[in-house]
Design a protein around this motif. Structure first.
Motif, short mmCIF file in Angstrom:
data_model
loop_
_atom_site.label_atom_id
_atom_site.label_comp_id
_atom_site.label_asym_id
_atom_site.label_seq_id
_atom_site.Cartn_x
_atom_site.Cartn_y
_atom_site.Cartn_z
N LEU A 296 0.85 -0.99 0.04
CA LEU A 296 -0.08 -0.01 -0.11
C LEU A 296 0.91 1.27 -0.09
O LEU A 296 0.50 2.08 -0.57
N PHE A 297 2.00 1.40 0.83
CA PHE A 297 2.64 2.41 0.94
C PHE A 297 4.12 2.49 -0.34
O PHE A 297 4.53 3.49 -0.62
N LEU A 298 4.44 1.20 -0.53
CA LEU A 298 5.30 1.10 -1.38
C LEU A 298 5.28 1.43 -3.04
O LEU A 298 5.92 1.79 -3.65
N ARG A 299 3.97 1.07 -3.25
CA ARG A 299 3.45 1.37 -4.55
C ARG A 299 3.68 2.80 -5.12
O ARG A 299 4.19 2.98 -6.16
N PRO A 300 3.34 3.79 -4.36
CA PRO A 300 3.44 5.06 -5.07
C PRO A 300 4.97 5.49 -4.89
O PRO A 300 5.31 6.16 -5.85
N ILE A 301 5.88 5.02 -4.13
CA ILE A 301 7.09 5.23 -4.06
C ILE A 301 7.82 4.61 -5.56
O ILE A 301 8.45 5.34 -6.28
N SER A 303 6.36 3.57 -8.08
CA SER A 303 5.63 4.32 -9.32
C SER A 303 6.63 5.67 -9.58
O SER A 303 6.68 5.95 -11.05
N LEU A 304 7.29 6.18 -8.65
CA LEU A 304 8.08 7.46 -9.07
C LEU A 304 9.17 7.00 -9.94
O LEU A 304 10.00 7.52 -10.50
N MET A 305 9.92 5.67 -9.99
CA MET A 305 10.91 5.14 -10.44
C MET A 305 10.70 4.10 -11.54
O MET A 305 11.72 3.76 -12.35
N GLY A 306 9.50 4.06 -11.94
CA GLY A 306 9.30 2.86 -13.00
C GLY A 306 7.46 2.84 -12.95
O GLY A 306 6.74 3.51 -12.24
N LYS A 307 7.13 1.63 -13.74
CA LYS A 307 5.69 1.34 -13.75
C LYS A 307 5.44 0.18 -12.70
O LYS A 307 6.12 -0.76 -12.75
N VAL A 308 4.51 0.37 -12.08
CA VAL A 308 3.94 -0.65 -11.02
C VAL A 308 2.62 -1.33 -11.64
O VAL A 308 1.85 -0.53 -12.00
N SER A 309 2.60 -2.66 -11.85
CA SER A 309 1.47 -3.30 -12.18
C SER A 309 1.16 -4.49 -11.49
O SER A 309 2.12 -4.97 -10.72
N ARG A 310 0.12 -5.07 -11.67
CA ARG A 310 -0.35 -6.24 -10.74
C ARG A 310 0.14 -7.32 -11.67
O ARG A 310 0.43 -7.57 -12.61
#
Length: 310
Positions: A296-301, A303-310
């Motif tokens: 929950l807290f790691l995803r936003p961080i 996403s600043l350095m790359g693309k987060v996907s499921r």
């Protein structure tokens, strides 16, 4: 057989191994203490401890005391190391990641081949590794620039018999005199040397070998340093760090806690509560980071350095 009986049997089986290991460890520790006490009753061993009290003389150029920057370094190393161990264990045990991360190939780091998709847990582990390495570089530079390296690098051969003497004194529960502000005992010196100059580089090198950053098209290098060897070394090094933390914290708290914490966090040799206050604040920060290190807290961080996907 009833469901409750089956559940009870499974639970008992689950706890049997750790309980047996704990009992065996306690018995082994008791035997070590008894053996050490028996050895120290012998005249030859008493003469050895008298000749080698447990610490070596430091070079004349060795600075006295611990500087303030070492307190900050101690906190940052502790902070990163605890989270690295946590994230490394997650990488090792997680079967299905909560999310994946792909590096942005348009930023500072650009590669010809498309970036490799990795788990969010591995991204967190590698990010912590990078910050730990950066902090380690600062630590090494300051260590040699200020002469503090003389306190944790052996400079005479008598460090080895003195380390054996210190180990015997610890094992017999008649611990060597602590004076960490001036000089570590030889067992501490060798342990700190191993942590800084052996375990940390090994952890970095083997971790890099198992990471996506390692070059895949390097057959000679990969043959010389295969992935399987790196994995066999990386996990035991993590166990070494865990054991070091447990023993280190135990000795800090049992050999004059206030004075030791002042050495480590407040850059003074007093018995005030200042160092304890800094230590307590550091523990609160680490505990908070431990519980906040969730998807929950790691995803936003991330996403600043790359693309987060499921």
């Amino acid at each position: 057989m009833s469901v409750s009986s089956k559940t009870s049997g499974i639970t008992s089986s689950k706890w049997f191994k750790p309980v047996a290991i704990a009992v065996a460890a306690l018995v082994a520790m008791l035997l070590v203490v008894l053996l050490a006490k028996w050895l120290r009753s012998m005249t030859g061993v008493q003469d050895f401890v008298t000749s080698y009290p447990g610490h070596s003389e430091l070079p004349a150029a060795t600075p006295t005391g611990l500087p303030a920057w070492l307190g900050w370094q101690h906190f940052l190393n502790m902070f990163f190391l605890v989270l690295i161990i946590r994230s490394g264990w997650q990488v090792r045990t997680t079967t299905r990641s909560a999310a994946s991360w792909t590096r942005n190939n348009k930023g500072f780091i650009k590669t010809k081949n498309p970036p490799t998709k990795i788990s969010l847990e591995l991204w967190f582990h590698l990010t912590l590794d990078a910050l730990w390495v950066l902090n380690g570089i600062v630590f090494i530079v300051l260590l040699f620039a200020t002469g503090q390296w003389l306190r944790i690098v052996p400079t005479s051969w008598d460090v080895f018999p003195n380390a054996l003497s210190a180990a015997l004194q610890y094992a017999s529960l008649n611990w060597p005199t602590e004076n960490g502000w001036i000089n570590y005992n030889s067992l501490q010196l060798l342990t700190y040397f191993a942590v800084v100059f052996i375990a940390a580089p090994l952890s970095l090198l083997t971790g890099l070998r198992t990471s996506p950053a390692w070059p895949k098209k390097a057959p000679t290098l990969n043959k010389f340093f295969p992935m399987e060897l790196a994995r066999k070394i990386h996990y035991p090094v993590m166990i070494f760090f865990v054991l070091f933390i447990i023993v280190h914290v135990t000795l800090v708290l049992t050999t004059g806690a206030l004075r030791n914490l002042n050495h480590m966090f407040a850059a003074n040799d007093g018995d005030s509560w200042l160092g304890f206050g800094f230590f307590a604040a550091a523990i609160l920060v680490i505990v908070a980071a431990w519980f906040l290190a969730r998807p929950l807290f790691l995803r936003p961080i991330a996403s600043l350095m790359g693309k987060v996907s499921r």
